[in-house]
Design an enzyme around this catalytic site. Structure first.
Site, mmCIF file in Angstrom:
data_model
loop_
_atom_site.group_PDB
_atom_site.id
_atom_site.type_symbol
_atom_site.label_atom_id
_atom_site.label_comp_id
_atom_site.label_asym_id
_atom_site.label_seq_id
_atom_site.Cartn_x
_atom_site.Cartn_y
_atom_site.Cartn_z
ATOM 1 N N SER A 73 0.846 -1.182 0.000
ATOM 2 C CA SER A 73 0.000 0.000 0.000
ATOM 3 C C SER A 73 0.882 1.232 0.000
ATOM 4 C CB SER A 73 -0.897 -0.023 1.248
ATOM 5 O OG SER A 73 -1.756 1.093 1.274
ATOM 6 N N ASP A 74 0.341 2.331 -0.508
ATOM 7 C CA ASP A 74 1.050 3.597 -0.450
ATOM 8 C C ASP A 74 0.040 4.708 -0.222
ATOM 9 O OD1 ASP A 74 3.822 4.859 -0.916
ATOM 10 O OD2 ASP A 74 2.460 6.139 -2.058
ATOM 11 N N THR A 75 0.395 5.658 0.623
ATOM 12 C CA THR A 75 -0.485 6.778 0.938
ATOM 13 C C THR A 75 0.222 8.086 0.625
ATOM 14 O OG1 THR A 75 -1.554 5.518 2.705
ATOM 15 C CG2 THR A 75 -1.835 7.905 2.756
#
Length: 196
Positions: A73-75
């Protein structure tokens, strides 16, 4: 019996993924997180998650481990088409929080699930509105240390949540792992609490 590998060192993502009911282990997946010139923020955040998942997969292959799905995941916090990453130092954190004060920004959290069949992705988009912040509030928050390892220099699940006057989207997505989207993605692969 491990069903999934999480390519993330984030304690928040670990806690959130545990809520899906999947049995997982964490693995390292180092990548270069530098945005490409003129890269669209949505393209960037998806590319980051895909590269993390693929890095995690290569790690499994190199270590001779069983090839199970790898979730990454990446935010990214986006304000005026600018990607606000993790602050470099206290001055950078103060600058970011001043930009966000009294404004609405987007938080993009991408998911990538790498399997032998390929990579599936999802993108969660949340709109977050901050109250007007005083210089003293910003300085006290930065002094707490909380902003230093967080995109956009705040954590919605901590003291930073006090600044949020409105949220349109996923609270857990802003934290770093949108639970509904994650559970739905895993269920498509027969994993987790929503799998039939």
């Amino acid at each position: 019996m491990t069903q999934l590998y999480l390519a993330s060192g984030s304690p928040r993502r670990k806690e959130l993924l545990a809520q899906t009911g999947v049995i997982f282990e964490r693995i390292a997946a180092p990548i270069d997180e530098t945005p490409q010139p003129k890269e669209n923020p949505r393209d960037y955040v998806i590319r980051m998650a895909v590269e993390k998942a693929e890095s995690g997969w290569r790690h499994l292959e190199e270590m001779g481990l069983a090839l199970k799905p790898v979730l990454a995941s990446d935010t990214s916090v986006i304000f005026a088409d600018e990607i606000l990453g993790k602050p470099l130092d206290a001055a950078d954190a103060i600058n970011m929080l001043r930009k966000l004060s009294g404004q609405t920004h987007e938080v993009l959290t991408s998911l990538a699930l790498k399997t032998e069949a390929g990579v599936d992705t999802r993108l969660s988009i949340s709109r977050v509105t901050f109250a007007d912040l005083t210089d003293a509030q910003i300085a006290n928050y930065v002094a707490s240390g909380e902003p230093m390892d967080k995109a956009g220099a705040y954590g919605i699940q901590g003291l930073g949540g006090l600044f949020v006057s409105h949220l349109d989207g996923s609270f857990t997505g802003v934290m770093g792992l949108p639970l509904h989207d994650t559970a739905a993605l895993l269920a498509q692969h027969g994993l987790g609490a929503l799998a039939e």
